[in-house]
Scaffold this motif. Structure first.
Motif, short mmCIF file in Angstrom:
data_model
loop_
_atom_site.label_atom_id
_atom_site.label_comp_id
_atom_site.label_asym_id
_atom_site.label_seq_id
_atom_site.Cartn_x
_atom_site.Cartn_y
_atom_site.Cartn_z
N ASN A 126 4.26 21.90 52.68
CA ASN A 126 3.74 21.78 51.32
C ASN A 126 4.67 20.92 50.46
OD1 ASN A 126 1.53 22.70 49.50
ND2 ASN A 126 3.32 23.28 48.29
N HIS A 127 5.97 21.02 50.69
CA HIS A 127 6.91 20.13 49.99
C HIS A 127 6.58 18.67 50.31
CE1 HIS A 127 9.17 23.51 48.69
NE2 HIS A 127 10.09 23.55 49.63
N VAL A 148 5.58 26.21 53.65
CA VAL A 148 6.23 25.72 52.43
C VAL A 148 6.90 24.37 52.69
CG1 VAL A 148 8.07 26.16 50.74
CG2 VAL A 148 6.46 28.00 51.37
N ALA A 178 7.00 31.64 46.42
CA ALA A 178 8.14 32.54 46.17
C ALA A 178 7.65 33.89 45.65
CB ALA A 178 9.11 31.91 45.18
N PHE A 231 2.78 21.27 43.86
CA PHE A 231 4.05 21.51 43.17
C PHE A 231 4.16 22.97 42.76
CE2 PHE A 231 6.55 21.76 39.26
CZ PHE A 231 7.72 21.10 39.62
N ALA A 232 3.07 23.51 42.23
CA ALA A 232 3.07 24.92 41.81
C ALA A 232 3.33 25.83 43.01
CB ALA A 232 1.74 25.28 41.14
N SER A 244 4.88 25.07 45.82
CA SER A 244 6.25 24.88 46.29
C SER A 244 7.27 25.52 45.38
CB SER A 244 6.56 23.37 46.42
OG SER A 244 5.98 22.84 47.58
N ASN A 245 6.99 25.58 44.10
CA ASN A 245 8.00 26.02 43.16
C ASN A 245 7.94 27.47 42.73
OD1 ASN A 245 9.87 23.72 42.25
ND2 ASN A 245 7.88 22.80 42.60
N PHE A 246 6.74 28.09 42.76
CA PHE A 246 6.74 29.50 42.36
C PHE A 246 5.67 30.36 43.01
CE2 PHE A 246 4.52 27.10 39.04
CZ PHE A 246 3.30 27.75 38.97
N THR A 283 3.56 17.73 48.35
CA THR A 283 3.91 17.59 46.93
C THR A 283 4.55 16.24 46.66
OG1 THR A 283 4.27 19.98 46.73
CG2 THR A 283 5.27 18.58 45.04
#
Length: 158
Positions: free
Chosen positions: A139-140, A136, A32, A24-25, A27-29, A143
């Motif tokens: 990875n989603h 990514v 990015a 989750f980490a 995928s979310n930041f 997650t």
């Protein structure tokens, strides 16, 4: 056996939650943030992460939970008439397919391709762009499947 399966289910729920949280980490930041770096720096950072993630703790969480899920699949099939067997089977299958298998079939080969490229080359930039989109995306999948598996294990216990 009647006390072992619930205990193993609790451990699988925790393992799924830990793995899902790590993914989750990313995928979310994390990804990015790496994408904002200059290409050679982003590649170097990701390659460093890919080396450092191979720890007994994380490998146990990711692959140990997968092995545990194989036991839970057998327990769910053998105890199909017991309450929660459907949820137990669903969680275990979802975790195995969505995490260890997706990792080995999709994410690891993308990591290997990234490690093999010259970060300063034009090919490096192309591989990095592909890595950012494809890695990514997979990875989603990891997650979501880890979190869904955790929820299934919780439902199996209820």
């Amino acid at each position: 056996m009647s006390k072992l399966v619930p205990a193993l289910t609790i451990i699988a729920a925790i393992g799924s939650g830990v793995v899902g949280g790590v993914f989750f980490a990313f995928s979310n930041f994390v990804m990015a943030a790496l994408a904002r770096l200059p290409v050679p720096s982003g590649i170097a950072a990701m390659n460093s992460i890919n080396i450092m993630v191979i720890t007994p703790t994380f490998m146990t969480a990711l692959f140990g939970t997968g092995l545990l899920c194989l036991l839970l699949i057998a327990a769910a099939v053998m105890g199909w008439s017991q309450s929660g067997s459907y949820w137990l089977l669903a969680g275990a299958v979802i975790y195995v397919i969505g995490n260890p298998i997706v990792t080995m079939v999709f994410n690891v080969p993308l990591n290997d391709a990234l490690a093999a490229v010259d970060p300063a080359s034009s090919n490096g930039a192309a591989v990095w762009a592909n890595h950012l989109s494809q890695w990514v995306m997979w990875n989603h999948v990891r997650t979501v499947t880890a979190i869904v598996a955790m929820a299934c294990f919780i439902f199996a216990l209820l």
